[in-house]
Scaffold this active site. Structure first.
Site, PDB file in Angstrom:
ATOM      1  N   GLY A   8      58.515  -3.862 -17.064  1.00  0.00           N
ATOM      2  CA  GLY A   8      58.343  -3.260 -18.398  1.00  0.00           C
ATOM      3  C   GLY A   8      59.581  -2.515 -18.840  1.00  0.00           C
ATOM      4  O   GLY A   8      59.513  -1.337 -19.208  1.00  0.00           O
ATOM      5  N   SER A   9      60.725  -3.231 -18.835  1.00  0.00           N
ATOM      6  CA  SER A   9      61.992  -2.513 -19.093  1.00  0.00           C
ATOM      7  C   SER A   9      62.735  -3.002 -20.328  1.00  0.00           C
ATOM      8  O   SER A   9      63.930  -2.785 -20.455  1.00  0.00           O
ATOM      9  CB  SER A   9      62.897  -2.618 -17.866  1.00  0.00           C
ATOM     10  OG  SER A   9      63.050  -3.968 -17.477  1.00  0.00           O
ATOM     11  N   TYR A  26      44.116   6.735 -18.521  1.00  0.00           N
ATOM     12  CA  TYR A  26      45.550   6.701 -18.187  1.00  0.00           C
ATOM     13  C   TYR A  26      45.829   7.614 -16.988  1.00  0.00           C
ATOM     14  O   TYR A  26      46.475   7.205 -16.016  1.00  0.00           O
ATOM     15  CB  TYR A  26      46.357   7.144 -19.412  1.00  0.00           C
ATOM     16  CG  TYR A  26      47.840   7.337 -19.147  1.00  0.00           C
ATOM     17  CD1 TYR A  26      48.681   6.244 -18.939  1.00  0.00           C
ATOM     18  CD2 TYR A  26      48.402   8.617 -19.113  1.00  0.00           C
ATOM     19  CE1 TYR A  26      50.034   6.429 -18.709  1.00  0.00           C
ATOM     20  CE2 TYR A  26      49.753   8.802 -18.885  1.00  0.00           C
ATOM     21  CZ  TYR A  26      50.572   7.704 -18.678  1.00  0.00           C
ATOM     22  OH  TYR A  26      51.919   7.893 -18.448  1.00  0.00           O
ATOM     23  N   SER A  77      53.300  10.078 -13.626  1.00  0.00           N
ATOM     24  CA  SER A  77      53.364  10.974 -14.787  1.00  0.00           C
ATOM     25  C   SER A  77      52.760  12.319 -14.408  1.00  0.00           C
ATOM     26  O   SER A  77      51.995  12.411 -13.433  1.00  0.00           O
ATOM     27  CB  SER A  77      52.554  10.336 -15.917  1.00  0.00           C
ATOM     28  OG  SER A  77      52.182  11.288 -16.877  1.00  0.00           O
ATOM     29  N   GLY A 111      62.373   1.755 -23.920  1.00  0.00           N
ATOM     30  CA  GLY A 111      61.895   3.036 -23.393  1.00  0.00           C
ATOM     31  C   GLY A 111      62.504   3.440 -22.062  1.00  0.00           C
ATOM     32  O   GLY A 111      63.674   3.193 -21.776  1.00  0.00           O
ATOM     33  N   ILE A 112      61.672   4.080 -21.243  1.00  0.00           N
ATOM     34  CA  ILE A 112      62.136   4.625 -19.964  1.00  0.00           C
ATOM     35  C   ILE A 112      62.638   3.507 -19.047  1.00  0.00           C
ATOM     36  O   ILE A 112      63.654   3.653 -18.370  1.00  0.00           O
ATOM     37  CB  ILE A 112      60.977   5.418 -19.293  1.00  0.00           C
ATOM     38  CG1 ILE A 112      60.660   6.671 -20.135  1.00  0.00           C
ATOM     39  CG2 ILE A 112      61.328   5.802 -17.869  1.00  0.00           C
ATOM     40  CD1 ILE A 112      59.389   7.411 -19.711  1.00  0.00           C
ATOM     41  N   GLY A 113      61.924   2.370 -19.059  1.00  0.00           N
ATOM     42  CA  GLY A 113      62.333   1.246 -18.200  1.00  0.00           C
ATOM     43  C   GLY A 113      63.728   0.767 -18.524  1.00  0.00           C
ATOM     44  O   GLY A 113      64.532   0.483 -17.623  1.00  0.00           O
TER      45      GLY A 113
HETATM   46  N1  LIG Z   1      56.839   8.150 -22.630  1.00  0.00           N
HETATM   47  C1  LIG Z   1      56.518   9.228 -21.929  1.00  0.00           C
HETATM   48  O1  LIG Z   1      56.606  10.387 -22.387  1.00  0.00           O
HETATM   49  C2  LIG Z   1      56.071   9.065 -20.503  1.00  0.00           C
HETATM   50  C3  LIG Z   1      55.762  10.218 -19.758  1.00  0.00           C
HETATM   51  C4  LIG Z   1      55.383  10.084 -18.418  1.00  0.00           C
HETATM   52  C5  LIG Z   1      55.327   8.816 -17.847  1.00  0.00           C
HETATM   53  N2  LIG Z   1      55.610   7.726 -18.579  1.00  0.00           N
HETATM   54  C6  LIG Z   1      55.532   6.419 -17.923  1.00  0.00           C
HETATM   55  O2  LIG Z   1      56.794   5.758 -18.014  1.00  0.00           O
HETATM   56  C7  LIG Z   1      56.602   4.348 -18.062  1.00  0.00           C
HETATM   57  C8  LIG Z   1      57.321   3.768 -19.273  1.00  0.00           C
HETATM   58  O3  LIG Z   1      56.811   4.372 -20.439  1.00  0.00           O
HETATM   59  P1  LIG Z   1      57.494   4.114 -21.883  1.00  0.00           P
HETATM   60  O4  LIG Z   1      56.956   5.153 -22.799  1.00  0.00           O
HETATM   61  O5  LIG Z   1      58.964   3.976 -21.725  1.00  0.00           O
HETATM   62  O6  LIG Z   1      56.845   2.673 -22.243  1.00  0.00           O
HETATM   63  P2  LIG Z   1      56.991   1.798 -23.567  1.00  0.00           P
HETATM   64  O7  LIG Z   1      58.065   2.320 -24.457  1.00  0.00           O
HETATM   65  O8  LIG Z   1      55.618   1.610 -24.136  1.00  0.00           O
HETATM   66  O9  LIG Z   1      57.507   0.373 -22.991  1.00  0.00           O
HETATM   67  C9  LIG Z   1      56.643  -0.476 -22.326  1.00  0.00           C
HETATM   68  C10 LIG Z   1      57.437  -1.669 -21.789  1.00  0.00           C
HETATM   69  O10 LIG Z   1      56.574  -2.476 -21.010  1.00  0.00           O
HETATM   70  C11 LIG Z   1      56.565  -3.814 -21.504  1.00  0.00           C
HETATM   71  N3  LIG Z   1      55.227  -4.346 -21.270  1.00  0.00           N
HETATM   72  C12 LIG Z   1      54.052  -3.953 -21.838  1.00  0.00           C
HETATM   73  N4  LIG Z   1      53.031  -4.656 -21.313  1.00  0.00           N
HETATM   74  C13 LIG Z   1      53.569  -5.506 -20.393  1.00  0.00           C
HETATM   75  C14 LIG Z   1      53.024  -6.459 -19.489  1.00  0.00           C
HETATM   76  N5  LIG Z   1      51.708  -6.722 -19.454  1.00  0.00           N
HETATM   77  N6  LIG Z   1      53.862  -7.134 -18.663  1.00  0.00           N
HETATM   78  C15 LIG Z   1      55.196  -6.898 -18.678  1.00  0.00           C
HETATM   79  N7  LIG Z   1      55.775  -5.990 -19.500  1.00  0.00           N
HETATM   80  C16 LIG Z   1      54.969  -5.308 -20.351  1.00  0.00           C
HETATM   81  C17 LIG Z   1      56.954  -3.683 -22.977  1.00  0.00           C
HETATM   82  O11 LIG Z   1      57.538  -4.866 -23.499  1.00  0.00           O
HETATM   83  P3  LIG Z   1      56.608  -6.006 -24.223  1.00  0.00           P
HETATM   84  O12 LIG Z   1      55.721  -5.272 -25.187  1.00  0.00           O
HETATM   85  O13 LIG Z   1      57.587  -6.936 -24.864  1.00  0.00           O
HETATM   86  O14 LIG Z   1      55.835  -6.664 -23.141  1.00  0.00           O
HETATM   87  C18 LIG Z   1      58.002  -2.562 -22.875  1.00  0.00           C
HETATM   88  O15 LIG Z   1      59.238  -3.070 -22.431  1.00  0.00           O
HETATM   89  C19 LIG Z   1      55.082   4.121 -18.070  1.00  0.00           C
HETATM   90  O16 LIG Z   1      54.617   3.870 -16.768  1.00  0.00           O
HETATM   91  C20 LIG Z   1      54.539   5.460 -18.565  1.00  0.00           C
HETATM   92  O17 LIG Z   1      53.229   5.699 -18.125  1.00  0.00           O
HETATM   93  C21 LIG Z   1      55.981   7.813 -19.900  1.00  0.00           C
END
Ligand SMILES: NC(=O)c1ccc[n+]([C@@H]2O[C@H](COP(=O)([O-])OP(=O)(O)OC[C@H]3O[C@@H](n4cnc5c(N)ncnc54)[C@H](OP(=O)(O)O)[C@@H]3O)[C@@H](O)[C@H]2O)c1
Length: 264
Positions: free
Chosen positions: A14-15, A154, A141, A18-20
């Site tokens: 999932g990169s 979640y 998280s 965002g964070i990925g």
């Molecule tokens: N944002 C925060 O404040 C925060 C805080 C604490 C922890 N986290 C954790 O950090 C991680 C990343 O969060 P984020 O906010 O950066 O996420 P995000 O912006 O929603 O990005 C999600 C990524 O995952 C991909 N994805 C979604 N469903 C998928 C699937 N079934 N198979 C493969 N790829 C998939 C998306 O691309 P596609 O849609 O093209 O598939 C996208 O690249 C998560 O585990 C989240 O729980 C985030």
């Protein structure tokens, strides 16, 4: 400490944003070859362009696969080959009153946030153990230990990831492979920027909106700002390094001091 990941091959699930994407960029900056992943091939290719823009000469491969399914994980494994570093970053989140979360939704969250990581660990851990080196990181998280009432499903998945981490670290005991969780706190991603706008209004300049959001809605944060995604990437780079060889089976925090605990 000088961290060098040249010769190491990494996958960040999932990169494509965002964070990925930030984790992939920081791993590439440290010299690793990195596989970026998402479900959309075009988006993963654009992510590669972004990483190479930030790190000229970086070796980055786009592999689209839906990691919510066993077939997706298998197909990614076939195309990505063996790995030294596995970062289970994929995670979905969304607010839903807990009494309205039905069985299918509980299952979907478990499937995407927990089983996606478990499946990749099962596919990659044996090879890492055989070669005597490996780094597995599960992105958890603050919600793993401070269950948010607006997204209990979640929080449940992130708590589960801490247990999964501990269990697989035990399975890799004495092999040179480490398994850790990284507990991220409130982070400055596009989704969170929208969320801040919804809560404090969209008419404020970003710095002021962020300040107000932290003061009113995240008062326990000790840094009183959102975490920038590369700050999480930096922790992943450290845990991926040879130097982090004595850190395994635990959860490290990049949460801005958000969790009110003296334990890591
Ligand atoms: N944002 C925060 O404040 C925060 C805080 C604490 C922890 N986290 C954790 O950090 C991680 C990343 O969060 P984020 O906010 O950066 O996420 P995000 O912006 O929603 O990005 C999600 C990524 O995952 C991909 N994805 C979604 N469903 C998928 C699937 N079934 N198979 C493969 N790829 C998939 C998306 O691309 P596609 O849609 O093209 O598939 C996208 O690249 C998560 O585990 C989240 O729980 C985030």
């Amino acid at each position: 400490m000088k961290i060098e990941l040249s010769g190491r091959r990494a996958l960040v699930s999932g990169s494509s944003q965002g964070i990925g994407l930030a984790i992939a960029t920081e791993l590439a900056r440290a010299g690793a070859t990195v596989v970026v992943n998402g479900r959309d091939q075009g988006k993963t290719e654009r992510a590669v362009v972004e990483v190479v823009g930030a790190v000229p000469g970086a070796e980055v491969l786009p592999i689209a696969a839906d990691l919510a399914t066993a077939e997706g994980a298998e197909s990614l494994r076939e195309r990505a080959g063996e790995l030294d570093i596995l970062v289970n970053n994929l995670g979905i989140f969304g607010a839903r009153p807990v009494l309205e979360i039905d069985d299918d939704e509980w299952r979907r969250y478990f499937e995407v946030n927990v089983l996606s990581a478990v499946r990749l660990i099962r596919l990659y851990l044996p090879g890492m153990i055989e070669r005597g080196f490996g780094r597995v990181m599960n992105i958890a998280s603050d919600s793993a230990v401070a269950t948010p009432v607006e997204m209990v499903h979640y929080g449940m998945t992130k708590t589960a990831l801490l247990a999964v981490t501990r269990g697989y670290a035990k399975a890799a005991a004495g092999t040179g492979v480490t398994v850790n969780s990284v507990m991220a706190g409130p982070t400055h991603t596009p989704g969170v920027e929208d969320f801040v706008g919804e809560l404090v209004g969209t008419d404020l300049p970003w710095d002021e909106a962020q300040r107000r959001f932290m003061k009113e809605h995240r008062p326990y944060s000790l840094i009183q700002r959102l975490i920038e995604p590369p700050e999480i990437g930096n922790m992943v780079v450290y845990l991926s390094s040879d130097q982090a060889s004595a850190t395994t089976g635990g959860a490290v925090r990049v949460d801005g001091g958000y969790i009110d605990s003296i334990l890591p």
